[in-house]
Motif scaffolding. Sequence first.
Motif, PDB file in Angstrom:
ATOM      1  N   LEU A  14       0.794  -1.220   0.000  1.00 13.77           N
ATOM      2  CA  LEU A  14       0.000   0.000   0.000  1.00 13.77           C
ATOM      3  C   LEU A  14       0.830   1.274   0.000  1.00 13.77           C
ATOM      4  O   LEU A  14       0.502   2.224  -0.704  1.00 13.77           O
ATOM      5  CB  LEU A  14      -0.956  -0.011   1.201  1.00 13.77           C
ATOM      6  N   HIS A  15       1.887   1.334   0.774  1.00 10.56           N
ATOM      7  CA  HIS A  15       2.640   2.585   0.907  1.00 10.56           C
ATOM      8  C   HIS A  15       3.986   2.542   0.182  1.00 10.56           C
ATOM      9  O   HIS A  15       4.876   3.335   0.488  1.00 10.56           O
ATOM     10  CB  HIS A  15       2.821   2.929   2.383  1.00 10.56           C
ATOM     11  N   THR A  16       4.110   1.639  -0.784  1.00  6.55           N
ATOM     12  CA  THR A  16       5.324   1.613  -1.594  1.00  6.55           C
ATOM     13  C   THR A  16       5.232   2.704  -2.662  1.00  6.55           C
ATOM     14  O   THR A  16       4.162   2.937  -3.236  1.00  6.55           O
ATOM     15  CB  THR A  16       5.526   0.243  -2.251  1.00  6.55           C
ATOM     16  N   PRO A  17       6.329   3.392  -2.952  1.00  2.00           N
ATOM     17  CA  PRO A  17       6.273   4.565  -3.841  1.00  2.00           C
ATOM     18  C   PRO A  17       5.898   4.246  -5.281  1.00  2.00           C
ATOM     19  O   PRO A  17       5.371   5.112  -5.983  1.00  2.00           O
ATOM     20  CB  PRO A  17       7.693   5.143  -3.751  1.00  2.00           C
ATOM     21  N   GLU A  18       6.164   3.025  -5.725  1.00  2.00           N
ATOM     22  CA  GLU A  18       5.885   2.708  -7.131  1.00  2.00           C
ATOM     23  C   GLU A  18       4.409   2.392  -7.387  1.00  2.00           C
ATOM     24  O   GLU A  18       3.973   2.330  -8.533  1.00  2.00           O
ATOM     25  CB  GLU A  18       6.740   1.525  -7.594  1.00  2.00           C
ATOM     26  N   ALA A  80      -0.742  13.760 -15.858  1.00  2.22           N
ATOM     27  CA  ALA A  80      -1.087  14.796 -14.885  1.00  2.22           C
ATOM     28  C   ALA A  80      -1.413  14.193 -13.521  1.00  2.22           C
ATOM     29  O   ALA A  80      -1.287  14.870 -12.492  1.00  2.22           O
ATOM     30  CB  ALA A  80      -2.263  15.614 -15.396  1.00  2.22           C
ATOM     31  N   LEU A  81      -1.819  12.930 -13.499  1.00  2.00           N
ATOM     32  CA  LEU A  81      -2.108  12.231 -12.248  1.00  2.00           C
ATOM     33  C   LEU A  81      -0.883  11.502 -11.700  1.00  2.00           C
ATOM     34  O   LEU A  81      -0.984  10.751 -10.733  1.00  2.00           O
ATOM     35  CB  LEU A  81      -3.249  11.233 -12.454  1.00  2.00           C
ATOM     36  N   GLY A  82       0.265  11.714 -12.340  1.00  2.00           N
ATOM     37  CA  GLY A  82       1.493  11.078 -11.871  1.00  2.00           C
ATOM     38  C   GLY A  82       1.680   9.666 -12.361  1.00  2.00           C
ATOM     39  O   GLY A  82       2.530   8.932 -11.844  1.00  2.00           O
ATOM     40  N   ILE A  83       0.900   9.254 -13.362  1.00  2.00           N
ATOM     41  CA  ILE A  83       0.954   7.888 -13.871  1.00  2.00           C
ATOM     42  C   ILE A  83       1.797   7.850 -15.139  1.00  2.00           C
ATOM     43  O   ILE A  83       1.500   8.559 -16.113  1.00  2.00           O
ATOM     44  CB  ILE A  83      -0.462   7.360 -14.165  1.00  2.00           C
ATOM     45  N   SER A  84       2.831   7.040 -15.134  1.00  2.00           N
ATOM     46  CA  SER A  84       3.640   6.827 -16.324  1.00  2.00           C
ATOM     47  C   SER A  84       3.371   5.436 -16.872  1.00  2.00           C
ATOM     48  O   SER A  84       2.680   4.631 -16.250  1.00  2.00           O
ATOM     49  CB  SER A  84       5.134   6.984 -16.010  1.00  2.00           C
ATOM     50  N   LYS A  85       3.937   5.149 -18.017  1.00  2.00           N
ATOM     51  CA  LYS A  85       3.734   3.831 -18.629  1.00  2.00           C
ATOM     52  C   LYS A  85       4.365   2.722 -17.794  1.00  2.00           C
ATOM     53  O   LYS A  85       3.987   1.552 -17.913  1.00  2.00           O
ATOM     54  CB  LYS A  85       4.292   3.820 -20.055  1.00  2.00           C
ATOM     55  N   ASN A  86       5.303   3.089 -16.927  1.00  2.00           N
ATOM     56  CA  ASN A  86       5.984   2.090 -16.098  1.00  2.00           C
ATOM     57  C   ASN A  86       5.452   2.024 -14.676  1.00  2.00           C
ATOM     58  O   ASN A  86       5.982   1.267 -13.860  1.00  2.00           O
ATOM     59  CB  ASN A  86       7.486   2.391 -16.075  1.00  2.00           C
ATOM     60  N   SER A  87       4.408   2.802 -14.374  1.00  2.00           N
ATOM     61  CA  SER A  87       3.837   2.765 -13.031  1.00  2.00           C
ATOM     62  C   SER A  87       3.125   1.438 -12.782  1.00  2.00           C
ATOM     63  O   SER A  87       2.595   0.817 -13.702  1.00  2.00           O
ATOM     64  CB  SER A  87       2.822   3.901 -12.855  1.00  2.00           C
ATOM     65  N   HIS A  88       3.106   1.025 -11.516  1.00  2.00           N
ATOM     66  CA  HIS A  88       2.290  -0.123 -11.104  1.00  2.00           C
ATOM     67  C   HIS A  88       0.933   0.446 -10.699  1.00  2.00           C
ATOM     68  O   HIS A  88       0.786   1.054  -9.637  1.00  2.00           O
ATOM     69  CB  HIS A  88       2.951  -0.858  -9.940  1.00  2.00           C
TER      70      HIS A  88
END
Length: 277
Positions: A14-18, A80-88
């Motif tokens: 839950l609180h992992t940065p990725e 804009a929501l901080g989501i990249s193609k490599n986000s989990h």
Amino acid sequence: MKPLITVAELKSLLHTPELLLVDCRHDLTDVDAGRAAYLQSHLPGARFMHLDEDLSAPKNGRNGRHPLPNAATLALKLGALGISKNSHVVAYDASGGAFAARLWWLLRWLGADQVQVLDGGWQAWLASEGELVNGIPAITPVIFDATPDDARHVSVDDVLANLTTPQFQLVDARSPERFVGIGETLDPVGGHIPDAANRFFMHNLQDGHFKPAEVLREEWQVLLGDMVPNDVVHQCGSGVTACHNLLALEVAGLSGGRLYPGSWSEWCSDPGRPVAV
């Protein structure tokens, strides 16, 4: 990455940065309900994406109720929501995954592969007494480098041509009643696209969770017969719950189907297209 994540697995991350959570709660009969519910409480760090405003393109009366969004526009919103193609990314809703699956499919279409849906969704999280917050998370914008794979979907012209030169099998995710034209409340015309088969997306669930992979595989193979998943194009009323069937097939290890995003709402907008009941 497996397509579903359990509540217990999510709690451990839950609180992992990725990890990035996206709240996809929505009500087709009250389009403001999802955002209101999010502002009242949501999972820690979750962003909110609206089915109509974020996960669909504008309607013009001919392109269905939830048209496929423009890839570049959606990529800007995700970034804009901080989501990249490599986000989990873990998506959740309160509707058995019906709306979360739409985001899952869209992210896969844009080239992201670390995407999961929370099995059991909001209800399972509440039942586990999972942590809730009501504040808006701090967000650092990023770039979502979209590489859309348009082989994942077909157009209305492809579906029309398929009636005379069959290249794929349509599977409609709506209820059996709507499929045969009974009790249609969302679209102006009842019925289905000729030669389509029916698999109600709710049949993928048991007690609010996706059925086990082996059960889904057995059930879907009854429908598929000798076909491979690549032979199937999925549709519904507006291209949303069809993604739930695609997600279920992924869980079952039968990936490869395509989406007809416009679905029945686009098809029936032209009275010249044939209708079956």
